[in-house]
Design an enzyme around this catalytic site. Structure first.
Site, PDB file in Angstrom:
ATOM      1  N   ASP A  37       8.600  -4.658  -2.762  1.00 35.01           N
ATOM      2  CA  ASP A  37       7.023  -4.724  -2.746  1.00 35.01           C
ATOM      3  C   ASP A  37       6.531  -3.548  -2.956  1.00 35.01           C
ATOM      4  OD1 ASP A  37       4.701  -6.018  -2.480  1.00 35.01           O
ATOM      5  OD2 ASP A  37       5.092  -6.893  -0.535  1.00 35.01           O
ATOM      6  N   ASP A  38       5.812  -3.340  -3.943  1.00 43.27           N
ATOM      7  CA  ASP A  38       5.036  -2.112  -4.251  1.00 43.27           C
ATOM      8  C   ASP A  38       6.015  -0.844  -4.496  1.00 43.27           C
ATOM      9  OD1 ASP A  38       2.895  -3.743  -3.803  1.00 43.27           O
ATOM     10  OD2 ASP A  38       2.158  -2.664  -1.783  1.00 43.27           O
ATOM     11  N   CYS A  77       0.948  -8.673  -6.092  1.00 39.14           N
ATOM     12  CA  CYS A  77       2.098  -9.295  -5.598  1.00 39.14           C
ATOM     13  C   CYS A  77       2.305 -10.891  -6.000  1.00 39.14           C
ATOM     14  CB  CYS A  77       1.966  -9.205  -3.931  1.00 39.14           C
ATOM     15  SG  CYS A  77       3.656 -10.123  -3.278  1.00 39.14           S
ATOM     16  N   LYS A 133      10.342 -12.354   1.687  1.00 35.80           N
ATOM     17  CA  LYS A 133       9.042 -12.638   1.591  1.00 35.80           C
ATOM     18  C   LYS A 133       8.832 -13.672   0.274  1.00 35.80           C
ATOM     19  CE  LYS A 133       4.682 -10.368   0.048  1.00 35.80           C
ATOM     20  NZ  LYS A 133       4.077  -9.087   0.040  1.00 35.80           N
ATOM     21  N   HIS A 135       5.508 -15.586  -0.192  1.00 38.14           N
ATOM     22  CA  HIS A 135       3.916 -15.359  -0.610  1.00 38.14           C
ATOM     23  C   HIS A 135       3.722 -16.086  -1.771  1.00 38.14           C
ATOM     24  CE1 HIS A 135       0.922 -11.710  -1.558  1.00 38.14           C
ATOM     25  NE2 HIS A 135       0.475 -12.823  -0.991  1.00 38.14           N
ATOM     26  N   HIS A 219       5.867  -1.903   0.807  1.00 38.09           N
ATOM     27  CA  HIS A 219       4.168  -2.208   1.088  1.00 38.09           C
ATOM     28  C   HIS A 219       4.071  -1.708   2.411  1.00 38.09           C
ATOM     29  CE1 HIS A 219       0.852  -4.415   1.571  1.00 38.09           C
ATOM     30  NE2 HIS A 219       0.929  -5.136   0.166  1.00 38.09           N
ATOM     31  N   ASP A 280       7.882  -5.721  -7.886  1.00 35.19           N
ATOM     32  CA  ASP A 280       7.016  -6.711  -7.964  1.00 35.19           C
ATOM     33  C   ASP A 280       5.594  -6.082  -8.597  1.00 35.19           C
ATOM     34  OD1 ASP A 280       5.730  -5.437  -5.745  1.00 35.19           O
ATOM     35  OD2 ASP A 280       5.019  -7.396  -5.019  1.00 35.19           O
ATOM     36  N   ASN A 281       5.363  -4.863  -8.631  1.00 31.42           N
ATOM     37  CA  ASN A 281       4.251  -4.197  -9.285  1.00 31.42           C
ATOM     38  C   ASN A 281       4.406  -2.635  -9.108  1.00 31.42           C
ATOM     39  OD1 ASN A 281       2.677  -5.900  -6.369  1.00 31.42           O
ATOM     40  ND2 ASN A 281       2.637  -3.558  -6.649  1.00 31.42           N
ATOM     41  N   LYS A 298      -0.813   0.517  -8.286  1.00 33.42           N
ATOM     42  CA  LYS A 298      -0.529  -0.745  -7.750  1.00 33.42           C
ATOM     43  C   LYS A 298      -2.336  -1.319  -8.112  1.00 33.42           C
ATOM     44  CE  LYS A 298      -0.754  -3.822  -3.847  1.00 33.42           C
ATOM     45  NZ  LYS A 298      -0.155  -3.754  -2.477  1.00 33.42           N
TER      46      LYS A 298
END
Length: 454
Positions: A37-38, A77, A133, A135, A219, A280-281, A298
């Site tokens: 994540d991130d 996300c 996660k 989401h 994140h 994811d990004n 991001k």
């Protein structure tokens, strides 16, 4: 000559026919997909990071394949996760923005028409698990178990306000399947331990498995364990505190990935298991992330917001130290995993399988397709509206808020997106027309549950 001898002969000196056979005589391969994540493009050693150490993720790349041009389907996300699990552009399955607790700040609702990857893999005989996660929904009918995961042990929400309490807005979104749980420990360590337990359990089964491991790290909040932060500061006493914290969180994550890979090896499953790692990004620049050498981060449609680190390893199929330059997206994961698993589906998707790239057969940079990115967001800068990017080969059209004009870039001559081209350029109008058509198609898919009560 017997068929088996022929296949063995053909495999000498390269990963050719024997690899592509995915022989019916053998158990179908297990698939482990790790989504962080991130994580920024420049926040791994194997992607040029010089102030951090990520030996375990680096080992996935060096023992297998590293993708140079892999993209998330969105700079935030939820939409990217929707693309992974459906093979679709996220706004075509109702997720153009982040799904959140409060309806006035939530910009997606997973469509009932969406067919998710675990359901398709189950039809091919796979046991399916999500650890970490999710989401893509906080309540029924959009929970992991209701969308095909046999086993869910993780977090329903968007982000944790604390890596140790695991709460979001003082709400507990941690679940074991449908049961609310309140485990103790850092989220990264919990997700790692639960994944190891799952791998050990499945090693005793003849059934292949699909494990989707979704880490919250790195994140915000940037909350590494104290001992990991101390190690970073001891190694580099002059490091900026903000940078030190995110490095420690990433190195702690890398350790967890290494433990998961070791569990696969210890269980004797490494030759039968594909492991893929993706972010994811792009990295969150205000949190101290690095997307070097890319521009932006991001939330933005610049390369730094959507181009992500990605690598995969699979013994006896992927050659070690492979490099692939093909432009791929997270929505391409769905058809790739389905092809690997021999899982059939009869609905249209937007993604393309890159199994041939894993085997080294396809390193062409561009497929003949138009690509689209969307982010719908609220607040002063976005007003609840969507903004977009579109791409065809090296040509990219983008905006970073709904209120600014679209700009055209040639990524071959201007990879840092510094010199927008004239809007009279023929590619500007080509990409704009295709983008408009995509927006019209996505208009048929609701991104809120009707009726909306505010």
């Amino acid at each position: 000559m017997k068929r088996r001898e022929f296949i063995k002969l053909m495999s000498i000196g390269g990963f050719t026919l024997a690899n592509l056979e995915l022989s019916k005589e053998k158990k179908k391969p297990n698939i482990i997909f790790i989504l962080t994540d991130d994580l920024g493009y420049g926040d791994l050693s194997c992607y040029g990071g010089t102030d951090l150490e990520t030996p375990n993720i680096d080992n996935i790349a060096s023992s297998g394949i590293k993708f140079e041009n892999f993209y998330a389907n969105c700079p935030v996300c939820s939409p990217t996760r929707a693309s992974v699990l459906t093979g679709m552009f996220p706004d075509l399955v109702g997720v153009p923005g982040v799904i959140r607790t409060h309806i006035t700040n939530s910009f997606g609702y997973l469509s009932s028409i969406a067919v998710l990857l675990p359901k398709v893999l189950k039809s091919a005989g796979y046991d399916t698990a999500l650890i970490g996660k999710w989401h893509l929904g906080l309540e029924s009918p959009n929970t992991p178990n209701e969308h095909g995961f046999d086993h869910f042990h993780g977090f329903l929400g968007d982000m944790m306000d604390d890596y140790y309490t695991h709460l979001r807005h003082n709400i507990n979104y941690m679940r074991l399947n449908m049961e609310k749980i309140d485990p103790e420990g850092h989220a990264t360590e919990l997700f790692t331990e639960w994944s190891i337990d799952y791998i050990k359990q499945k090693a005793r089964s003849d059934k292949p498995f699909f494990l989707y491991l979704g880490y919250n790290a790195p994140h915000t909040p940037i909350q590494p364990p104290d001992e990991w932060l101390k190690c970073v500061k001891d190694r580099n006493p002059n490091i900026d505190d903000r940078r030190a914290k995110i490095i420690a969180l990433i190195e702690h994550l890398d350790d967890g990935v290494g433990r998961v890979v070791k569990a696969v090896d210890d269980a004797g499953l490494s030759e039968d298991t594909l492991i893929m790692f993706v972010s994811d990004n792009g990295g969150d620049l205000p949190a101290g992330a690095s997307n070097k050498p890319l521009h932006g981060g991001k939330g933005q449609m610049f390369e730094g917001g959507i181009k992500v680190p990605a690598c995969a390893t699979w013994k006896n199929y992927i050659k070690s130290n492979s490099i692939n330059e093909r432009v791929l997206l997270t929505m391409d994961i769905f058809p790739t995993f389905c092809e690997i698993a021999g899982a059939k589906f009869d609905h249209e998707i937007n993604g393309l399988s890159f199994l041939d790239s894993l085997s080294g057969e396809n390193n062409e940079k561009y497929d003949d397709r138009f690509l689209f990115w969307v982010r719908r967001e609220g607040g002063l800068h976005y007003g609840g509206q969507a903004f977009y990017a579109s791409r065809y080969k090296n040509w990219k059209l983008l905006q970073n808020t709904p209120f600014e004009p679209l700009r055209l870039y040639d990524l071959e001559s201007d990879p840092n997106e510094q010199n927008p081209l004239d809007e009279r350029h023929e590619k500007f109008h080509l990409l704009l027309n295709e983008l408009q058509n995509h927006i019209i198609r996505s208009g048929a898919v609701a991104w809120q549950k009707y009726p909306v009560k505010i």
